[in-house]
Design a protein around this motif. Structure first.
Motif, mmCIF file in Angstrom:
data_model
loop_
_atom_site.group_PDB
_atom_site.id
_atom_site.type_symbol
_atom_site.label_atom_id
_atom_site.label_comp_id
_atom_site.label_asym_id
_atom_site.label_seq_id
_atom_site.Cartn_x
_atom_site.Cartn_y
_atom_site.Cartn_z
ATOM 1 N N TYR A 114 136.083 -3.712 16.635
ATOM 2 C CA TYR A 114 135.089 -4.622 17.213
ATOM 3 C C TYR A 114 134.486 -4.236 18.543
ATOM 4 C CZ TYR A 114 138.664 -6.054 20.672
ATOM 5 O OH TYR A 114 139.422 -5.971 21.922
ATOM 6 N N LEU A 115 133.521 -5.030 18.808
ATOM 7 C CA LEU A 115 132.694 -4.459 20.199
ATOM 8 C C LEU A 115 132.472 -6.088 20.546
ATOM 9 C CD1 LEU A 115 130.319 -1.647 19.536
ATOM 10 C CD2 LEU A 115 132.412 -1.608 20.817
ATOM 11 N N GLN A 116 132.470 -6.385 22.037
ATOM 12 C CA GLN A 116 132.040 -7.538 22.551
ATOM 13 C C GLN A 116 131.086 -7.323 23.556
ATOM 14 O OE1 GLN A 116 136.225 -8.260 23.684
ATOM 15 N NE2 GLN A 116 136.094 -10.402 23.184
ATOM 16 N N ILE A 117 130.027 -8.384 23.849
ATOM 17 C CA ILE A 117 129.452 -8.202 25.110
ATOM 18 C C ILE A 117 129.430 -9.435 25.855
ATOM 19 C CG2 ILE A 117 127.865 -6.297 24.112
ATOM 20 C CD1 ILE A 117 125.903 -8.400 23.451
ATOM 21 N N GLY A 118 128.741 -9.689 27.102
ATOM 22 C CA GLY A 118 128.646 -10.920 27.730
ATOM 23 C C GLY A 118 130.336 -11.193 28.128
ATOM 24 N N GLU A 119 130.780 -12.570 27.870
ATOM 25 C CA GLU A 119 131.835 -13.238 28.412
ATOM 26 C C GLU A 119 132.766 -12.798 27.620
ATOM 27 O OE1 GLU A 119 132.357 -15.023 31.983
ATOM 28 O OE2 GLU A 119 133.884 -13.837 30.570
ATOM 29 N N HIS A 120 133.558 -11.468 27.601
ATOM 30 C CA HIS A 120 134.292 -11.002 26.854
ATOM 31 C C HIS A 120 135.780 -11.335 26.766
ATOM 32 C CE1 HIS A 120 134.283 -7.893 29.557
ATOM 33 N NE2 HIS A 120 135.444 -7.355 29.084
ATOM 34 N N LYS A 121 136.319 -11.574 27.980
ATOM 35 C CA LYS A 121 137.500 -11.430 28.381
ATOM 36 C C LYS A 121 138.376 -12.422 27.814
ATOM 37 C CE LYS A 121 137.127 -8.937 32.637
ATOM 38 N NZ LYS A 121 137.523 -8.609 34.246
ATOM 39 N N TYR A 122 138.332 -13.673 27.553
ATOM 40 C CA TYR A 122 138.975 -14.822 27.203
ATOM 41 C C TYR A 122 139.312 -14.621 25.652
ATOM 42 C CZ TYR A 122 137.398 -17.088 31.415
ATOM 43 O OH TYR A 122 136.963 -17.525 32.574
ATOM 44 N N GLY A 123 138.261 -14.168 25.073
ATOM 45 C CA GLY A 123 138.498 -13.989 23.539
ATOM 46 C C GLY A 123 138.974 -12.534 23.008
ATOM 47 N N LYS A 124 139.027 -11.801 23.906
ATOM 48 C CA LYS A 124 139.638 -10.294 23.600
ATOM 49 C C LYS A 124 141.198 -10.233 23.271
ATOM 50 C CE LYS A 124 139.217 -5.533 25.533
ATOM 51 N NZ LYS A 124 140.369 -4.976 25.318
ATOM 52 N N PRO A 125 142.127 -10.952 23.740
ATOM 53 C CA PRO A 125 143.449 -10.725 23.297
ATOM 54 C C PRO A 125 143.782 -10.940 21.874
ATOM 55 C CG PRO A 125 143.484 -11.891 25.607
ATOM 56 C CD PRO A 125 142.200 -11.752 25.118
ATOM 57 N N ILE A 126 143.149 -12.024 21.441
ATOM 58 C CA ILE A 126 143.507 -12.352 20.089
ATOM 59 C C ILE A 126 143.010 -10.979 19.089
ATOM 60 C CG2 ILE A 126 141.460 -13.716 19.634
ATOM 61 C CD1 ILE A 126 144.701 -13.904 17.523
ATOM 62 N N LEU A 127 141.657 -10.532 19.280
ATOM 63 C CA LEU A 127 141.041 -9.490 18.594
ATOM 64 C C LEU A 127 141.932 -8.230 18.882
ATOM 65 C CD1 LEU A 127 137.534 -10.043 19.548
ATOM 66 C CD2 LEU A 127 138.367 -10.814 17.485
ATOM 67 N N ASP A 128 142.327 -7.790 20.097
ATOM 68 C CA ASP A 128 143.255 -6.924 20.264
ATOM 69 C C ASP A 128 144.463 -6.774 19.538
ATOM 70 O OD1 ASP A 128 141.788 -5.496 21.961
ATOM 71 O OD2 ASP A 128 142.688 -6.168 23.977
ATOM 72 N N ARG A 129 145.010 -7.910 19.344
ATOM 73 C CA ARG A 129 146.491 -8.316 18.337
ATOM 74 C C ARG A 129 146.264 -8.060 17.064
ATOM 75 N NH1 ARG A 129 150.572 -10.434 22.103
ATOM 76 N NH2 ARG A 129 149.728 -11.397 23.739
ATOM 77 N N VAL A 130 145.265 -8.473 16.738
ATOM 78 C CA VAL A 130 144.971 -8.516 15.149
ATOM 79 C C VAL A 130 144.316 -7.612 14.600
ATOM 80 C CG1 VAL A 130 144.914 -10.418 13.191
ATOM 81 C CG2 VAL A 130 145.945 -10.935 15.493
ATOM 82 N N MET A 131 142.812 -7.429 14.928
ATOM 83 C CA MET A 131 141.904 -6.774 14.054
ATOM 84 C C MET A 131 142.367 -5.429 13.847
ATOM 85 S SD MET A 131 139.065 -8.271 13.500
ATOM 86 C CE MET A 131 137.656 -6.754 13.558
ATOM 87 N N GLY A 132 141.860 -5.122 12.511
ATOM 88 C CA GLY A 132 142.267 -3.777 12.006
ATOM 89 C C GLY A 132 141.148 -3.261 10.992
ATOM 90 N N PRO A 133 141.276 -2.025 10.797
ATOM 91 C CA PRO A 133 140.129 -1.173 9.996
ATOM 92 C C PRO A 133 140.072 -2.016 8.579
ATOM 93 C CG PRO A 133 142.117 0.119 9.910
ATOM 94 C CD PRO A 133 142.366 -0.921 10.948
#
Lengths: 231, 231
Positions: A135-154
């Protein structure tokens, strides 16, 4: 990314907390059946609108985003439009001590390529999400990053990616006023070359409300279920 | 806050990603049986250490943090120490274009008062967490904020607050290199006037590993359990 692409953008812009407005930050491009492109913007609204206006008009050398036949060329066209705005507006912004601050995500698929996702910077250069980045994020990205880091996969399914995007956005909406509803969701399934879904979601959307409520309940239950320390 | 206070700080400092070190950011103060105080720091390490050194030595007017008999006076002493460092180091930092960037959390309890928590700014002024605010964060706060916003309340048990602090810190550790293990946990239970717990936790700590693993599993299960959109 294998299954396709889910892009989600809010619509909040602000010139201070006492001056907030709603602007769509998502634009769609391409030629159905041949190419499908979604562009989302973060940063200074006057600048991101200027970049999109130049893309609509076509670059000075005649190139147009809809004509691109590969994703790298499409990203270059967006980058060139950013550079054209910088040439036109940069000196005046500098005189007013205003940062030239824009970032775009460009995702989509062209015939003959797989689904690809790019992040394009203020300088007009860009990076592409590769196999290790889901995934990629732009703008205010920090609050929503942990859940993506934990779960997103190919191999994340499209429907699961929609849920994750909603959860990630909901976390950001709750914790930061500079991000606000409604939100624009765009879904591109691999090898269809059209938009699977393009939907504006507001505070009354039943599915969004379900996700918001059930996710909060699930987190609460999950943390209560963790063992107490023995210290 | 009714049950007491859980304070958690990492130990990572960096001068660029190629130069990271471990420094304790937590110091303990007070007189057992009378007062119990925990001070945590964020910002420029040279400055936060200078502030703590001045607190250890006592202010120039003779006041000492350990002698304070109410929390507002304690916060004022920390603020005055920050201002003394600003008077001493501010001009030289300005000459080198370096920001005067420090923030402290001061939490604890004095006899005759309830448990109180303050955030003290670079300018030496401060805010106190009131009945609507159940936690304060300094430093790299965004990644770990959503879970606190969703779950923390006035009646959160101490053991649950420890879990939440660990989950919040784990989210930050995973998503941002500028935050790093080990972490220092301090627990102050209301009306005991001593430290209930003071513990350094590293990557091998079995309880931390349990929380990390079970929380990740719970999030994964929770999001898979959410309904798919019907669109």
């Amino acid at each position: 990314m294998r299954a396709g692409l889910v892009m989600l953008a809010d619509t909040r812009t602000n010139a201070g907390v006492d001056n907030i407005s709603t602007y769509r930050k998502t634009t769609l491009w391409g030629r159905p059946g041949k190419s499908v492109l979604c562009l989302t913007a973060a940063g200074n609204l006057a600048l991101t609108q200027a970049v999109v206006n130049r893309l609509r008009r076509g670059l000075e050398d005649g190139r147009h985003l809809d004509d691109a036949t590969d994703m790298v060329t499409a990203a270059e066209i967006v980058g060139e439009s950013i550079r054209a705005v910088h040439r036109a507006d940069g000196p005046a912004l500098e005189a007013h001590d205003t940062a030239f601050n824009v970032t775009f995500l460009l995702g989509g698929q062209m015939r003959g390529e797989s689904v690809r996702l790019f992040q394009i910077y203020s300088a007009g250069n860009f990076i592409e999400a590769m196999s290790d980045t889901h995934y990629l994020q732009i703008g205010e990205h920090k609050y929503g990053k942990p859940i993506l880091d934990r779960v997103m996969g190919p191999d994340t399914r499209i429907h699961d990616a929609i849920k994750l995007a909603m959860i990630s956005m909901d976390s950001t909406l709750r914790s930061n006023l500079s991000v606000g509803m409604p939100i624009d969701l765009t879904v591109i399934r691999a090898d269809t070359f059209e938009y699977d879904l393009e939907r504006r979601i507001d505070e009354t959307d039943p599915y969004f409300l379900t996700i918001r409520q059930r996710w909060s309940e699930a987190l609460r239950a999950a943390y209560l279920d963790l063992p107490d320390p023995e210290w």
